[in-house]
Design a protein around this motif. Structure first.
Motif, PDB file in Angstrom:
ATOM      1  N   ALA A 212      39.624  80.478 -19.751  1.00 56.02           N
ATOM      2  CA  ALA A 212      40.783  80.445 -20.960  1.00 56.02           C
ATOM      3  C   ALA A 212      40.463  81.754 -21.693  1.00 56.02           C
ATOM      4  N   GLU A 213      41.701  82.632 -21.870  1.00 55.56           N
ATOM      5  CA  GLU A 213      41.767  83.913 -22.402  1.00 55.56           C
ATOM      6  C   GLU A 213      42.157  83.645 -23.900  1.00 55.56           C
ATOM      7  N   PHE A 214      40.993  83.932 -24.713  1.00 55.05           N
ATOM      8  CA  PHE A 214      41.514  84.046 -26.281  1.00 55.05           C
ATOM      9  C   PHE A 214      41.853  85.439 -26.863  1.00 55.05           C
ATOM     10  N   LEU A 215      43.101  85.589 -27.353  1.00 60.57           N
ATOM     11  CA  LEU A 215      43.503  86.870 -27.774  1.00 60.57           C
ATOM     12  C   LEU A 215      43.174  87.144 -29.271  1.00 60.57           C
ATOM     13  N   PHE A 216      42.788  88.309 -29.488  1.00 53.73           N
ATOM     14  CA  PHE A 216      42.418  88.448 -30.913  1.00 53.73           C
ATOM     15  C   PHE A 216      43.801  89.228 -31.506  1.00 53.73           C
ATOM     16  N   ASP A 217      43.874  89.437 -32.963  1.00 53.45           N
ATOM     17  CA  ASP A 217      45.013  89.883 -33.430  1.00 53.45           C
ATOM     18  C   ASP A 217      44.708  91.400 -33.801  1.00 53.45           C
ATOM     19  N   THR A 218      43.686  91.900 -33.341  1.00 54.30           N
ATOM     20  CA  THR A 218      43.307  93.025 -33.741  1.00 54.30           C
ATOM     21  C   THR A 218      42.579  93.712 -32.517  1.00 54.30           C
ATOM     22  N   ARG A 219      42.685  95.101 -32.328  1.00 55.14           N
ATOM     23  CA  ARG A 219      41.962  95.971 -31.468  1.00 55.14           C
ATOM     24  C   ARG A 219      40.415  96.343 -31.944  1.00 55.14           C
ATOM     25  N   LEU A 220      39.403  95.806 -31.481  1.00 53.96           N
ATOM     26  CA  LEU A 220      38.155  96.322 -32.285  1.00 53.96           C
ATOM     27  C   LEU A 220      37.823  97.610 -31.812  1.00 53.96           C
ATOM     28  N   ARG A 221      36.991  98.465 -32.529  1.00 60.97           N
ATOM     29  CA  ARG A 221      36.584  99.665 -32.306  1.00 60.97           C
ATOM     30  C   ARG A 221      34.928  99.155 -32.224  1.00 60.97           C
ATOM     31  N   ALA A 222      34.274 100.495 -31.440  1.00 62.90           N
ATOM     32  CA  ALA A 222      32.820 100.030 -31.034  1.00 62.90           C
ATOM     33  C   ALA A 222      32.045 100.029 -32.515  1.00 62.90           C
ATOM     34  N   GLY A 223      31.384  99.075 -32.544  1.00 65.35           N
ATOM     35  CA  GLY A 223      30.525  98.867 -33.941  1.00 65.35           C
ATOM     36  C   GLY A 223      31.325  97.770 -34.699  1.00 65.35           C
ATOM     37  N   ASP A 224      32.441  97.298 -34.524  1.00 65.61           N
ATOM     38  CA  ASP A 224      33.201  96.198 -35.401  1.00 65.61           C
ATOM     39  C   ASP A 224      32.746  95.064 -35.187  1.00 65.61           C
ATOM     40  N   THR A 225      32.368  94.274 -36.264  1.00 62.83           N
ATOM     41  CA  THR A 225      32.056  92.742 -36.045  1.00 62.83           C
ATOM     42  C   THR A 225      33.493  91.912 -35.937  1.00 62.83           C
ATOM     43  N   PHE A 226      33.153  90.534 -35.370  1.00 64.40           N
ATOM     44  CA  PHE A 226      34.399  89.806 -35.479  1.00 64.40           C
ATOM     45  C   PHE A 226      34.139  88.345 -35.271  1.00 64.40           C
ATOM     46  N   LEU A 227      34.825  87.426 -36.164  1.00 63.96           N
ATOM     47  CA  LEU A 227      34.436  86.071 -35.821  1.00 63.96           C
ATOM     48  C   LEU A 227      35.537  85.093 -35.269  1.00 63.96           C
ATOM     49  N   PHE A 228      35.512  84.421 -34.346  1.00 62.87           N
ATOM     50  CA  PHE A 228      36.622  83.745 -33.844  1.00 62.87           C
ATOM     51  C   PHE A 228      35.918  82.179 -33.225  1.00 62.87           C
ATOM     52  N   ARG A 229      36.895  81.230 -33.321  1.00 65.35           N
ATOM     53  CA  ARG A 229      36.524  79.911 -32.890  1.00 65.35           C
ATOM     54  C   ARG A 229      37.475  79.581 -31.997  1.00 65.35           C
ATOM     55  N   TYR A 230      37.137  78.502 -31.025  1.00 65.70           N
ATOM     56  CA  TYR A 230      38.045  77.957 -30.160  1.00 65.70           C
ATOM     57  C   TYR A 230      37.388  76.580 -29.755  1.00 65.70           C
ATOM     58  N   GLY A 231      38.302  75.693 -29.055  1.00 67.73           N
ATOM     59  CA  GLY A 231      37.773  74.446 -28.617  1.00 67.73           C
ATOM     60  C   GLY A 231      38.233  74.134 -27.098  1.00 67.73           C
ATOM     61  N   VAL A 232      37.573  73.431 -26.436  1.00 69.49           N
ATOM     62  CA  VAL A 232      37.863  72.540 -25.243  1.00 69.49           C
ATOM     63  C   VAL A 232      37.802  71.176 -25.294  1.00 69.49           C
ATOM     64  N   GLU A 233      39.027  70.572 -25.100  1.00 64.11           N
ATOM     65  CA  GLU A 233      38.916  69.091 -24.704  1.00 64.11           C
ATOM     66  C   GLU A 233      38.823  68.722 -23.335  1.00 64.11           C
ATOM     67  N   ASP A 234      37.848  67.941 -23.286  1.00 59.56           N
ATOM     68  CA  ASP A 234      37.408  67.714 -21.575  1.00 59.56           C
ATOM     69  C   ASP A 234      37.735  66.334 -21.697  1.00 59.56           C
ATOM     70  N   GLY A 235      36.629  65.264 -21.723  1.00 54.71           N
ATOM     71  CA  GLY A 235      36.760  64.037 -21.617  1.00 54.71           C
ATOM     72  C   GLY A 235      37.281  63.510 -20.202  1.00 54.71           C
ATOM     73  N   THR A 236      37.202  64.261 -19.166  1.00 55.56           N
ATOM     74  CA  THR A 236      37.762  64.139 -17.773  1.00 55.56           C
ATOM     75  C   THR A 236      36.579  63.481 -16.849  1.00 55.56           C
ATOM     76  N   ALA A 237      35.497  63.754 -17.183  1.00 56.98           N
ATOM     77  CA  ALA A 237      34.371  63.327 -16.208  1.00 56.98           C
ATOM     78  C   ALA A 237      33.705  62.075 -16.663  1.00 56.98           C
ATOM     79  N   GLY A 238      32.457  61.651 -15.944  1.00 54.13           N
ATOM     80  CA  GLY A 238      31.893  60.468 -16.249  1.00 54.13           C
ATOM     81  C   GLY A 238      30.618  60.512 -17.377  1.00 54.13           C
ATOM     82  N   VAL A 239      29.661  59.846 -17.174  1.00 60.06           N
ATOM     83  CA  VAL A 239      28.646  59.892 -18.182  1.00 60.06           C
ATOM     84  C   VAL A 239      27.881  61.209 -18.150  1.00 60.06           C
ATOM     85  N   ALA A 240      27.702  61.764 -19.565  1.00 57.49           N
ATOM     86  CA  ALA A 240      26.904  62.836 -19.875  1.00 57.49           C
ATOM     87  C   ALA A 240      25.748  62.528 -20.347  1.00 57.49           C
TER      88      ALA A 240
END
Length: 315
Positions: A212-240
């Protein structure tokens, strides 16, 4: 000739050590050095095996600047095992040990054979997303939170990244989720939770891989820091029964938290580490479930190459 013999013995010892513990590029470099072959000769032998790889690519592989990922490159690695007189799948195993995805994600209970099988698929998905081998981001901190559902399945994974760009123009991140055995990636859902938005999503049913591609709202320059968060709903397999994460190289802090549904509480939990997929697990430590929130966690202040994970036992 005692000096030459001594040198050969050292080269052989270095090769044996590299094949046991990796990483891939060190083992490849040691194997080429032990056989005394210049890269032009290695390329010539590969062409006789019907595989075309440039000298520059071979040089990058043994320096660790690039990794063989495409199907043709993986065929070259298998041919190299024969040309360099190495045990079958010794180099392929090291590739699988360190993973094939930019995010470094390794799923639980996956053998190195299945990971190698999936590597060609993942390479295809990443090519569709125009994802370069170097994503341009270095991880300073990564917190993963897993939710185990009432059916004892991996229901959801949430990731919070703190990154620093090491080149200009970075404006996206490609996350890879490799579901447990029997997973159905087309039924999974991805969510952009903070400082990003969802772009293209690709999957492959047989291997359970989703990119999955997650797009930022900005273009980072070398040295820039950035925080982001995403999730994946699975629940499609058997016992973990465990969650394992692989890391290619040293990095920042990593935290893993596993939360259990009230209807599915394990009898015991533990953390573990592993130098490589073929190495025995070490550093086993029991983890006590927090009573109210039914969760366990591990924190690694400074990552090293290898694997970290949490496992649990059901009744």
């Amino acid at each position: 000739m005692p000096h030459a013999t001594q040198h050969a013995d050292v080269a052989t010892a270095e090769l044996d050590s590299a094949l046991r513990g990796g990483p891939f590029h060190v083992a490849l470099r040691a194997a080429i050095a032990a056989r005394g072959l210049p890269l032009q000769r290695v390329q010539h032998h590969l062409s006789r095996h019907g595989v075309k790889v440039g000298v520059t690519s071979l040089s990058y592989w043994q320096q660790g600047a690039r990794r063989p990922q495409r199907p043709e490159s993986l065929r070259a690695v298998r041919a190299l095992e024969e040309i360099l007189e190495l045990p079958e799948e010794s180099l392929i195993r090291l590739l699988a040990d360190s993973g094939v995805s930019p995010s470094g994600l390794r799923s639980a209970a996956r053998s190195y054979r299945s990971l190698v099988e999936a590597s060609g698929v993942l390479d295809q998905l990443l090519a569709e997303l125009n994802c370069p081998p170097d994503a341009g981001l270095h991880t300073l901190g990564h917190h993963e939170r897993l939710r185990i559902g009432a059916r004892r399945e991996l229901a959801e994974r949430e990731s919070h990244h703190i990154v620093r760009a090491h080149r200009d123009g970075v404006d996206r991140f490609v996350a890879v989720h490799h579901g447990d055995r029997g997973a159905t990636p087309e039924l999974m859902r991805v969510h952009a939770l903070e400082n990003c938005r969802t772009g293209r999503v690709r999957w492959h049913r047989d291997t359970g891989v989703l990119a999955a591609e997650f797009l930022f709202d900005t273009r980072l320059r070398a040295g820039d820091t950035f925080l982001f968060r995403y999730g994946v709903e699975d629940g499609t397999a058997g016992v973990a029964r465990e969650y394992v994460r692989g890391f290619d190289s040293p990095g920042g802090q990593y935290a893993l938290q596993v939360c259990f549904d009230a209807a599915a509480v394990p009898v015991r939990c533990h953390r573990f580490a592993q130098h490589s997929a073929a190495a025995p697990r070490s550093g086993r430590q029991d983890l006590a479930l927090s009573g109210r929130h039914r969760s366990v966690h591990l924190v690694e202040p400074r990552l090293r190459a290898g694997f970290l994970g949490i496992g649990w036992d059901w009744e």
